[in-house]
Scaffold this active site. Sequence first.
Site, PDB file in Angstrom:
ATOM      1  N   ASP A 102      -2.447   3.343   7.549  1.00  0.00           N
ATOM      2  CA  ASP A 102      -2.731   2.203   6.661  1.00  0.00           C
ATOM      3  C   ASP A 102      -4.060   2.422   5.930  1.00  0.00           C
ATOM      4  OD1 ASP A 102      -2.067  -0.755   5.959  1.00  0.00           O
ATOM      5  OD2 ASP A 102      -4.148  -0.808   6.623  1.00  0.00           O
ATOM      6  N   ILE A 137     -10.400  -9.050  -0.471  1.00  0.00           N
ATOM      7  CA  ILE A 137     -11.592  -8.565  -1.187  1.00  0.00           C
ATOM      8  C   ILE A 137     -11.210  -8.075  -2.590  1.00  0.00           C
ATOM      9  CG2 ILE A 137     -13.532  -6.950  -1.104  1.00  0.00           C
ATOM     10  CD1 ILE A 137     -13.013  -6.687   1.927  1.00  0.00           C
ATOM     11  N   LYS A 139       0.813  -1.221   0.000  1.00  0.00           N
ATOM     12  CA  LYS A 139       0.000   0.000   0.000  1.00  0.00           C
ATOM     13  C   LYS A 139       0.841   1.263   0.000  1.00  0.00           C
ATOM     14  CE  LYS A 139      -0.764  -2.416   3.306  1.00  0.00           C
ATOM     15  NZ  LYS A 139      -0.991  -3.069   4.602  1.00  0.00           N
ATOM     16  N   LYS A 176      -4.951   3.092   1.784  1.00  0.00           N
ATOM     17  CA  LYS A 176      -5.950   2.319   1.031  1.00  0.00           C
ATOM     18  C   LYS A 176      -7.048   3.245   0.488  1.00  0.00           C
ATOM     19  CE  LYS A 176      -5.032  -1.798   3.789  1.00  0.00           C
ATOM     20  NZ  LYS A 176      -5.343  -2.463   5.068  1.00  0.00           N
TER      21      LYS A 176
END
Length: 380
Positions: free
Chosen positions: A184, A119, A88, A188
Amino acid sequence: MKIGLLGHGTIGGGVDQIIGGIEGMEVKSVVSLEVDDSFRDRHVNGIDDIVNDPEIDTVVEVMGGVEPAFTFVSKAMKAGKNLVTANKALVAAHYEDLIRLSEENGVSFRATASAGGSIPWLVNLSRAKRADTILELAGIMNGTTNFILSKMKNEGADFDETLREAQALGFAEADPSADIDGADIRRKLNISANIAYDVQIPEDSIDTFGIRNVTSQDIRNAAALGRTLKLAGFSGKTEDGIFAYVEPVLLPSEDVMAYIPSNYNLIRYRGAYAGIQSYVGEGAGRYPTAYNVVEDLFDILAGEKHFYTVTAVPAVPDNTAPVHRYYVRTSVITPGLLEMAEDRQDGYVITKPVSVRGMHSFIREQLIRDPAAFIAGIPD
Ligand code: HSE
Protein backbone atom coordinates in the site's frame (compact mmCIF):
# COMPACT_ATOMS: atom_id res chain seq x y z
CA MET A 1 -22.98 17.60 -10.98
CA LYS A 2 -24.50 14.13 -11.41
CA ILE A 3 -22.31 11.29 -10.27
CA GLY A 4 -22.04 7.58 -11.02
CA LEU A 5 -20.53 5.87 -7.99
CA LEU A 6 -18.53 2.67 -8.52
CA GLY A 7 -18.31 0.91 -5.15
CA HIS A 8 -20.34 1.47 -2.00
CA GLY A 9 -18.10 0.01 0.71
CA THR A 10 -16.22 1.85 3.45
CA ILE A 11 -15.15 4.80 1.27
CA GLY A 12 -18.07 4.76 -1.20
CA GLY A 13 -20.61 4.82 1.62
CA GLY A 14 -18.80 7.82 3.12
CA VAL A 15 -18.72 9.64 -0.22
CA ASP A 16 -22.45 9.02 -0.68
CA GLN A 17 -23.21 10.37 2.79
CA ILE A 18 -21.11 13.54 2.42
CA ILE A 19 -22.51 14.32 -1.04
CA GLY A 20 -26.03 13.84 0.35
CA GLY A 21 -25.56 17.09 2.27
CA ILE A 22 -24.13 19.15 -0.60
CA GLU A 23 -26.29 21.25 -2.87
CA GLY A 24 -25.43 20.91 -6.54
CA MET A 25 -23.98 17.39 -6.26
CA GLU A 26 -25.99 14.19 -6.56
CA VAL A 27 -25.04 10.52 -6.59
CA LYS A 28 -27.49 9.45 -9.30
CA SER A 29 -26.43 5.81 -9.83
CA VAL A 30 -24.43 3.25 -7.87
CA VAL A 31 -22.71 0.06 -9.03
CA SER A 32 -22.00 -2.23 -6.08
CA LEU A 33 -21.82 -5.96 -5.43
CA GLU A 34 -23.74 -5.56 -2.19
CA VAL A 35 -26.84 -3.41 -1.93
CA ASP A 36 -28.47 -1.85 1.13
CA ASP A 37 -31.56 0.29 1.66
CA SER A 38 -29.57 3.55 1.66
CA PHE A 39 -29.12 3.30 -2.13
CA ARG A 40 -31.35 0.46 -3.35
CA ASP A 41 -33.38 2.88 -5.50
CA ARG A 42 -30.19 4.22 -7.14
CA HIS A 43 -28.50 0.86 -7.68
CA VAL A 44 -27.87 -0.07 -11.34
CA ASN A 45 -26.70 -3.34 -12.81
CA GLY A 46 -23.38 -2.38 -14.32
CA ILE A 47 -20.99 0.18 -15.75
CA ASP A 48 -22.94 0.45 -19.02
CA ASP A 49 -25.93 1.93 -17.16
CA ILE A 50 -23.61 4.74 -16.07
CA VAL A 51 -21.68 5.11 -19.33
CA ASN A 52 -24.93 5.35 -21.33
CA ASP A 53 -26.61 7.85 -19.01
CA PRO A 54 -26.09 11.30 -20.60
CA GLU A 55 -27.05 13.02 -17.34
CA ILE A 56 -24.06 11.58 -15.49
CA ASP A 57 -21.02 13.81 -16.00
CA THR A 58 -18.63 12.38 -13.38
CA VAL A 59 -17.66 8.91 -12.18
CA VAL A 60 -16.27 8.27 -8.69
CA GLU A 61 -14.39 4.97 -8.55
CA VAL A 62 -13.86 3.54 -5.05
CA MET A 63 -14.10 -0.19 -5.80
CA GLY A 64 -10.40 -0.86 -5.29
CA GLY A 65 -8.16 -3.23 -7.28
CA VAL A 66 -6.83 -2.84 -10.79
CA GLU A 67 -9.49 -4.83 -12.66
CA PRO A 68 -12.31 -4.44 -13.44
CA ALA A 69 -11.77 -0.87 -12.18
CA PHE A 70 -9.50 0.11 -15.11
CA THR A 71 -11.91 -1.30 -17.72
CA PHE A 72 -14.81 0.56 -16.07
CA VAL A 73 -13.09 3.94 -15.75
CA SER A 74 -11.67 3.71 -19.30
CA LYS A 75 -15.19 3.22 -20.66
CA ALA A 76 -16.49 6.10 -18.58
CA MET A 77 -13.72 8.53 -19.64
CA LYS A 78 -14.15 7.57 -23.30
CA ALA A 79 -17.84 8.40 -22.85
CA GLY A 80 -16.84 11.91 -21.68
CA LYS A 81 -17.20 11.46 -17.91
CA ASN A 82 -14.75 13.02 -15.46
CA LEU A 83 -12.99 10.60 -13.12
CA VAL A 84 -12.28 10.90 -9.40
CA THR A 85 -10.71 7.87 -7.75
CA ALA A 86 -9.24 6.92 -4.39
CA ASN A 87 -7.89 3.67 -5.79
CA LYS A 88 -4.10 3.47 -5.27
CA ALA A 89 -3.69 0.15 -7.06
CA LEU A 90 -5.41 1.56 -10.15
CA VAL A 91 -3.44 4.83 -10.27
CA ALA A 92 -0.07 3.18 -9.57
CA ALA A 93 -0.62 0.57 -12.29
CA HIS A 94 -2.16 2.88 -14.93
CA TYR A 95 -0.85 6.36 -14.14
CA GLU A 96 0.18 7.15 -17.72
CA ASP A 97 -2.96 5.56 -19.26
CA LEU A 98 -5.24 7.61 -17.02
CA ILE A 99 -3.50 10.87 -17.93
CA ARG A 100 -3.73 9.99 -21.63
CA LEU A 101 -7.41 9.05 -21.37
CA SER A 102 -8.08 12.30 -19.55
CA GLU A 103 -6.33 14.34 -22.25
CA GLU A 104 -7.74 12.47 -25.24
CA ASN A 105 -11.28 12.76 -23.98
CA GLY A 106 -11.09 16.26 -22.49
CA VAL A 107 -12.19 15.09 -19.05
CA SER A 108 -10.78 15.60 -15.57
CA PHE A 109 -8.84 12.96 -13.69
CA ARG A 110 -8.19 13.49 -10.00
CA ALA A 111 -6.96 11.05 -7.36
CA THR A 112 -6.09 13.10 -4.29
CA ALA A 113 -7.46 10.49 -1.87
CA SER A 114 -5.21 7.78 -3.36
CA ALA A 115 -2.27 8.91 -1.17
CA GLY A 116 -2.56 10.30 2.34
CA GLY A 117 -6.27 9.77 3.05
CA SER A 118 -7.52 13.19 4.15
CA ILE A 119 -4.27 15.04 3.40
CA PRO A 120 -4.17 17.33 0.34
CA TRP A 121 -0.71 15.90 -0.34
CA LEU A 122 -0.89 15.18 -4.08
CA VAL A 123 -2.60 18.52 -4.74
CA ASN A 124 0.22 20.37 -2.99
CA LEU A 125 2.95 18.22 -4.51
CA SER A 126 1.72 18.94 -8.03
CA ARG A 127 1.43 22.62 -7.13
CA ALA A 128 4.91 22.70 -5.57
CA LYS A 129 6.68 21.32 -8.60
CA ARG A 130 5.47 24.20 -10.79
CA ALA A 131 8.02 26.58 -9.26
CA ASP A 132 10.35 24.20 -7.46
CA THR A 133 12.41 21.06 -8.03
CA ILE A 134 11.37 18.21 -5.76
CA LEU A 135 14.59 16.63 -4.49
CA GLU A 136 13.20 14.08 -2.01
CA LEU A 137 9.97 12.82 -0.59
CA ALA A 138 9.29 10.51 2.32
CA GLY A 139 6.66 9.58 4.80
CA ILE A 140 4.44 7.43 6.90
CA MET A 141 1.88 6.72 4.21
CA ASN A 142 -0.17 3.92 5.74
CA GLY A 143 -2.63 4.41 8.57
CA THR A 144 -3.03 0.73 9.43
CA THR A 145 0.65 0.02 10.09
CA ASN A 146 1.16 3.28 11.94
CA PHE A 147 -1.85 2.41 14.11
CA ILE A 148 -0.34 -1.02 14.83
CA LEU A 149 3.20 0.23 15.58
CA SER A 150 1.91 3.10 17.74
CA LYS A 151 -0.22 0.75 19.85
CA MET A 152 2.56 -1.81 20.16
CA LYS A 153 4.91 0.93 21.42
CA ASN A 154 2.54 2.88 23.66
CA GLU A 155 0.34 0.09 25.04
CA GLY A 156 2.40 -3.07 24.52
CA ALA A 157 -0.45 -4.23 22.24
CA ASP A 158 -0.41 -7.49 20.33
CA PHE A 159 0.16 -7.28 16.54
CA ASP A 160 -2.70 -9.55 15.38
CA GLU A 161 -5.24 -8.07 17.76
CA THR A 162 -4.35 -4.51 16.73
CA LEU A 163 -4.57 -5.43 13.05
CA ARG A 164 -8.10 -6.75 13.63
CA GLU A 165 -8.94 -3.47 15.35
CA ALA A 166 -7.60 -1.52 12.34
CA GLN A 167 -9.81 -3.63 10.08
CA ALA A 168 -12.89 -2.99 12.24
CA LEU A 169 -12.15 0.76 12.15
CA GLY A 170 -12.06 0.72 8.33
CA PHE A 171 -8.34 1.55 8.08
CA ALA A 172 -7.03 -1.70 6.59
CA GLU A 173 -7.35 -2.86 3.00
CA ALA A 174 -9.77 -5.70 2.14
CA ASP A 175 -6.67 -7.90 2.09
CA PRO A 176 -4.56 -6.39 4.90
CA SER A 177 -1.39 -8.04 3.60
CA ALA A 178 -1.17 -4.99 1.29
CA ASP A 179 -0.83 -2.87 4.44
CA ILE A 180 1.51 -5.01 6.52
CA ASP A 181 3.77 -6.08 3.63
CA GLY A 182 4.21 -2.49 2.44
CA ALA A 183 2.45 -2.75 -0.96
CA ASP A 184 0.00 0.00 0.00
CA ILE A 185 2.84 2.43 0.83
CA ARG A 186 4.69 1.32 -2.28
CA ARG A 187 1.72 2.38 -4.43
CA LYS A 188 1.37 5.75 -2.68
CA LEU A 189 5.12 6.34 -2.98
CA ASN A 190 4.95 5.31 -6.62
CA ILE A 191 2.14 7.80 -7.38
CA SER A 192 3.92 10.57 -5.43
CA ALA A 193 7.28 9.96 -7.15
CA ASN A 194 5.61 9.87 -10.57
CA ILE A 195 4.13 13.29 -9.93
CA ALA A 196 7.23 14.75 -8.23
CA TYR A 197 9.75 13.68 -10.88
CA ASP A 198 7.52 13.42 -14.01
CA VAL A 199 8.20 9.71 -14.35
CA GLN A 200 6.32 6.42 -14.56
CA ILE A 201 7.90 3.89 -12.21
CA PRO A 202 6.93 0.21 -12.48
CA GLU A 203 5.47 -0.68 -9.09
CA ASP A 204 7.46 -3.87 -8.61
CA SER A 205 10.79 -2.06 -9.10
CA ILE A 206 10.44 -0.36 -5.69
CA ASP A 207 12.30 -2.38 -3.01
CA THR A 208 9.74 -3.09 -0.29
CA PHE A 209 9.87 -4.73 3.15
CA GLY A 210 6.93 -4.49 5.57
CA ILE A 211 6.19 -5.20 9.23
CA ARG A 212 4.70 -8.70 8.99
CA ASN A 213 7.61 -10.01 11.09
CA VAL A 214 7.84 -7.22 13.66
CA THR A 215 7.79 -8.36 17.31
CA SER A 216 7.38 -6.62 20.64
CA GLN A 217 11.08 -7.30 21.19
CA ASP A 218 11.91 -5.24 18.06
CA ILE A 219 9.91 -2.34 19.53
CA ARG A 220 11.82 -2.69 22.83
CA ASN A 221 15.15 -2.96 21.00
CA ALA A 222 14.30 0.25 19.11
CA ALA A 223 13.53 2.02 22.40
CA ALA A 224 16.82 0.78 23.91
CA LEU A 225 18.59 2.37 20.93
CA GLY A 226 16.72 5.63 21.66
CA ARG A 227 14.65 5.29 18.48
CA THR A 228 11.06 4.73 17.35
CA LEU A 229 10.07 2.11 14.81
CA LYS A 230 7.88 3.23 11.90
CA LEU A 231 7.13 1.93 8.40
CA ALA A 232 7.80 4.53 5.72
CA GLY A 233 8.48 5.17 2.06
CA PHE A 234 11.49 7.11 0.73
CA SER A 235 12.32 8.49 -2.67
CA GLY A 236 14.68 11.05 -4.13
CA LYS A 237 16.65 12.32 -7.08
CA THR A 238 20.29 11.39 -7.56
CA GLU A 239 22.77 12.61 -10.18
CA ASP A 240 21.90 9.60 -12.32
CA GLY A 241 18.21 9.10 -11.69
CA ILE A 242 15.90 8.37 -8.79
CA PHE A 243 15.67 6.00 -5.85
CA ALA A 244 12.52 4.66 -4.17
CA TYR A 245 12.02 2.11 -1.40
CA VAL A 246 9.71 1.13 1.46
CA GLU A 247 11.06 -0.24 4.74
CA PRO A 248 10.72 -0.14 8.52
CA VAL A 249 12.87 2.62 9.94
CA LEU A 250 14.31 3.39 13.38
CA LEU A 251 13.71 7.13 13.70
CA PRO A 252 15.73 9.33 16.05
CA SER A 253 13.79 11.40 18.57
CA GLU A 254 14.57 14.64 16.71
CA ASP A 255 12.56 13.45 13.68
CA VAL A 256 8.96 14.63 13.99
CA MET A 257 7.86 11.52 12.04
CA ALA A 258 8.66 9.49 15.20
CA TYR A 259 5.70 11.14 16.99
CA ILE A 260 2.94 10.53 14.42
CA PRO A 261 0.18 8.67 16.27
CA SER A 262 -2.61 6.23 15.45
CA ASN A 263 -3.92 6.19 11.85
CA TYR A 264 -2.23 9.51 11.02
CA ASN A 265 0.22 9.96 8.14
CA LEU A 266 3.09 12.38 7.79
CA ILE A 267 4.32 12.95 4.24
CA ARG A 268 7.02 15.44 3.34
CA TYR A 269 9.04 16.69 0.44
CA ARG A 270 12.25 18.68 0.17
CA GLY A 271 12.19 21.28 -2.55
CA ALA A 272 15.26 23.10 -3.87
CA TYR A 273 13.62 26.42 -2.96
CA ALA A 274 10.93 25.60 -0.41
CA GLY A 275 13.07 23.32 1.74
CA ILE A 276 11.18 20.72 3.78
CA GLN A 277 7.38 20.84 3.72
CA SER A 278 5.46 18.33 5.86
CA TYR A 279 1.79 17.36 5.76
CA VAL A 280 0.06 15.58 8.62
CA GLY A 281 -3.49 14.24 8.86
CA GLU A 282 -5.62 11.13 9.10
CA GLY A 283 -4.31 8.76 6.46
CA ALA A 284 -7.04 6.13 6.52
CA GLY A 285 -10.69 5.68 7.38
CA ARG A 286 -14.11 6.25 5.86
CA TYR A 287 -14.69 9.98 6.31
CA PRO A 288 -11.11 11.28 6.04
CA THR A 289 -10.70 9.52 2.68
CA ALA A 290 -14.21 10.28 1.42
CA TYR A 291 -13.63 13.95 2.30
CA ASN A 292 -10.71 14.18 -0.16
CA VAL A 293 -12.78 12.48 -2.89
CA VAL A 294 -15.42 15.20 -2.46
CA GLU A 295 -12.75 17.93 -2.50
CA ASP A 296 -11.70 16.63 -5.93
CA LEU A 297 -15.32 16.89 -7.07
CA PHE A 298 -15.36 20.55 -5.98
CA ASP A 299 -12.15 21.13 -7.96
CA ILE A 300 -13.80 19.67 -11.06
CA LEU A 301 -16.80 21.94 -10.56
CA ALA A 302 -14.31 24.83 -10.36
CA GLY A 303 -12.96 23.85 -13.80
CA GLU A 304 -9.73 22.03 -12.83
CA LYS A 305 -8.62 19.42 -15.36
CA HIS A 306 -5.97 17.00 -14.16
CA PHE A 307 -3.00 17.82 -11.98
CA TYR A 308 -0.40 15.27 -12.98
CA THR A 309 1.94 15.68 -15.90
CA VAL A 310 2.11 15.20 -19.62
CA THR A 311 5.70 13.94 -19.56
CA ALA A 312 5.66 10.67 -17.65
CA VAL A 313 9.04 9.22 -18.70
CA PRO A 314 9.57 5.52 -17.85
CA ALA A 315 12.07 5.22 -14.99
CA VAL A 316 13.43 2.44 -12.77
CA PRO A 317 14.74 3.36 -9.31
CA ASP A 318 18.45 2.84 -8.62
CA ASN A 319 18.57 1.81 -4.95
CA THR A 320 22.32 1.30 -4.91
CA ALA A 321 22.66 5.04 -4.24
CA PRO A 322 21.01 5.41 -0.80
CA VAL A 323 23.26 3.97 1.91
CA HIS A 324 22.68 3.66 5.69
CA ARG A 325 23.07 1.32 8.65
CA TYR A 326 20.47 -1.38 9.36
CA TYR A 327 19.05 -3.22 12.34
CA VAL A 328 18.87 -6.92 11.40
CA ARG A 329 17.11 -9.32 13.78
CA THR A 330 17.59 -12.94 12.79
CA SER A 331 18.31 -16.25 14.43
CA VAL A 332 20.51 -17.36 11.52
CA ILE A 333 23.82 -15.50 11.50
CA THR A 334 25.55 -15.99 8.16
CA PRO A 335 29.13 -15.08 7.14
CA GLY A 336 27.60 -12.46 4.82
CA LEU A 337 25.79 -10.82 7.74
CA LEU A 338 28.91 -10.90 9.94
CA GLU A 339 30.83 -9.18 7.16
CA MET A 340 28.25 -6.37 7.17
CA ALA A 341 28.08 -6.15 10.98
CA GLU A 342 29.34 -3.15 12.92
CA ASP A 343 27.88 -4.24 16.27
CA ARG A 344 26.40 -7.53 17.47
CA GLN A 345 23.84 -7.54 20.29
CA ASP A 346 21.69 -10.23 21.89
CA GLY A 347 19.40 -11.32 19.01
CA TYR A 348 20.26 -8.62 16.51
CA VAL A 349 23.03 -7.01 14.49
CA ILE A 350 23.66 -3.39 13.58
CA THR A 351 25.32 -3.21 10.20
CA LYS A 352 27.84 -0.81 8.74
CA PRO A 353 26.33 1.51 6.12
CA VAL A 354 25.11 -0.65 3.22
CA SER A 355 23.04 0.19 0.15
CA VAL A 356 19.28 -0.21 0.22
CA ARG A 357 19.51 -2.52 -2.80
CA GLY A 358 22.16 -4.64 -1.04
CA MET A 359 20.12 -5.01 2.17
CA HIS A 360 16.84 -5.76 0.37
CA SER A 361 18.60 -8.44 -1.71
CA PHE A 362 20.09 -9.87 1.50
CA ILE A 363 16.77 -10.01 3.37
CA ARG A 364 14.97 -11.67 0.44
CA GLU A 365 17.50 -14.53 0.68
CA GLN A 366 17.63 -14.47 4.48
CA LEU A 367 13.85 -15.03 4.70
CA ILE A 368 14.39 -18.43 3.07
CA ARG A 369 16.86 -19.33 5.86
CA ASP A 370 14.91 -17.57 8.64
CA PRO A 371 11.27 -16.74 7.75
CA ALA A 372 10.93 -14.62 10.93
CA ALA A 373 13.86 -12.28 10.13
CA PHE A 374 13.29 -8.52 10.34
CA ILE A 375 15.17 -5.43 9.21
CA ALA A 376 14.85 -1.71 9.79
CA GLY A 377 16.87 1.14 8.31
CA ILE A 378 18.81 3.42 10.68
CA PRO A 379 19.04 6.95 9.28
CA ASP A 380 22.00 9.04 10.53
N1 HSE B 1 -5.27 0.79 4.10
C1 HSE B 1 -4.89 2.14 3.88
C2 HSE B 1 -4.12 2.64 5.10
C3 HSE B 1 -6.09 2.97 3.61
O1 HSE B 1 -4.16 1.97 6.14
O2 HSE B 1 -3.48 3.67 5.00
C4 HSE B 1 -5.83 4.37 3.17
O3 HSE B 1 -5.18 4.42 1.93
